[in-house]
Design a protein around this motif. Sequence first.
Motif, PDB file in Angstrom:
ATOM      1  N   GLU A 293      -4.234  -7.858   5.364  1.00  0.00           N
ATOM      2  CA  GLU A 293      -5.705  -7.234   6.215  1.00  0.00           C
ATOM      3  C   GLU A 293      -6.916  -8.362   5.606  1.00  0.00           C
TER       4      GLU A 293
ATOM      5  N   GLU B  58      -3.770  -3.660   2.901  1.00  0.00           N
ATOM      6  CA  GLU B  58      -5.035  -3.747   2.530  1.00  0.00           C
ATOM      7  C   GLU B  58      -4.922  -5.405   2.230  1.00  0.00           C
TER       8      GLU B  58
ATOM      9  N   GLY C  78      -5.852   1.733   0.335  1.00  0.00           N
ATOM     10  CA  GLY C  78      -6.555   0.481   1.267  1.00  0.00           C
ATOM     11  C   GLY C  78      -6.005   0.591   2.365  1.00  0.00           C
ATOM     12  N   ARG C  79      -5.558   1.054   2.210  1.00  0.00           N
ATOM     13  CA  ARG C  79      -4.613   1.007   4.107  1.00  0.00           C
ATOM     14  C   ARG C  79      -6.030   1.084   5.049  1.00  0.00           C
ATOM     15  N   VAL C  80      -4.909  -0.053   5.836  1.00  0.00           N
ATOM     16  CA  VAL C  80      -6.448  -0.179   7.177  1.00  0.00           C
ATOM     17  C   VAL C  80      -4.970   0.524   8.727  1.00  0.00           C
TER      18      VAL C  80
ATOM     19  N   ASP D 260       1.003  -1.223  -0.156  1.00  0.00           N
ATOM     20  CA  ASP D 260       0.019  -0.071   0.142  1.00  0.00           C
ATOM     21  C   ASP D 260       0.641   1.289  -0.394  1.00  0.00           C
TER      22      ASP D 260
END
Length: 323
Positions: free
Chosen positions: A121, A118, A106-108, A89
């Motif tokens: 995860e 992402e 898409g980073r969490v 990401d």
Amino acid sequence: MTFADPNAHAPATPQSAREIGDAWGKMVARRRLYTGLGLVILLTAFVASVRFADESNAGHFFDRLPHLFDFLSWLIPKDWNDVWRALLDIANPMQKTGEEYNFAEGRVPVWGGFYIPEYFELMIITINVALVSTIIGFIFAVPLSFLVARNLAPSNPLRIVAKRLTEFLRAFPEIVIAGLFSAILSIGPVAAIIAVSLHTIGALGKLFYEVVENIDMKPDEGMKAVGASWSERVRFAALPQVMPNFVSYALLRLEINVRASTIIGAVGGGGIGEELKLSISRGFGAKTVALVLLLFITIVAVDQFSAWLRRRLVGEHAFLLQH
């Protein structure tokens, strides 16, 4: 007085080594003939089946086969550095726009500037589905196996019912069961867990009861002699013998469930499979390669860890040829 010849009614036997050799040659020739006819019939059925399938296919498989590599060329990244950016990401430095290059979105977030990529995860979700399904399958398959085993089943009618249940649970592929529960419960990991768990119960139940049927019955006879109940016989006489193999089979099933959870994701089961399907269908080369790379590394890691743990539990001698 006459005496009957004791060899008068004896079956005729070959009188020489040549006749024995001729009989053996005829038998071998006959067997080769039957084998050849069987192969010809099998090859004919295979060719007919392939032709029927090709004619039934709207695109005609063999006509489209030369274009296979055209499709693969669409998935080759234009910039191979985008594979690592998609995997971790990292934003594209060229400021390219579009969904194909929105890697950083898409980073969490976890804490501060720390985040989980992402795809990592999604891979964790897939592993969780496989792990929870394996645990559920193990919990239900263990008692079911003792009900099915001929040598320990408390009653024959109950054994038949339990055996039919295990056959029914493993009769349908996980993806079919997941599709059914996705329509009922909506898409997500819950439907995937139910589907993989049900199939795991049936598959492990079969493996487990075959192990139970091969145990040493002397401890069970001793428990019977002192008036032990059926559950006590199972707990103290059978379970200690089969538990190492049970755990070994459960770990093997975990490896299978990781792959199954990935496939189920393509039909709405969540996890990395769903994202992989979308990436391939849209022709996102860098994202597709990143997902395949992560999936490959994860499966190899799970396989190696599972094999190591099985060796520790069962013992190194179980993996070596005994002479």
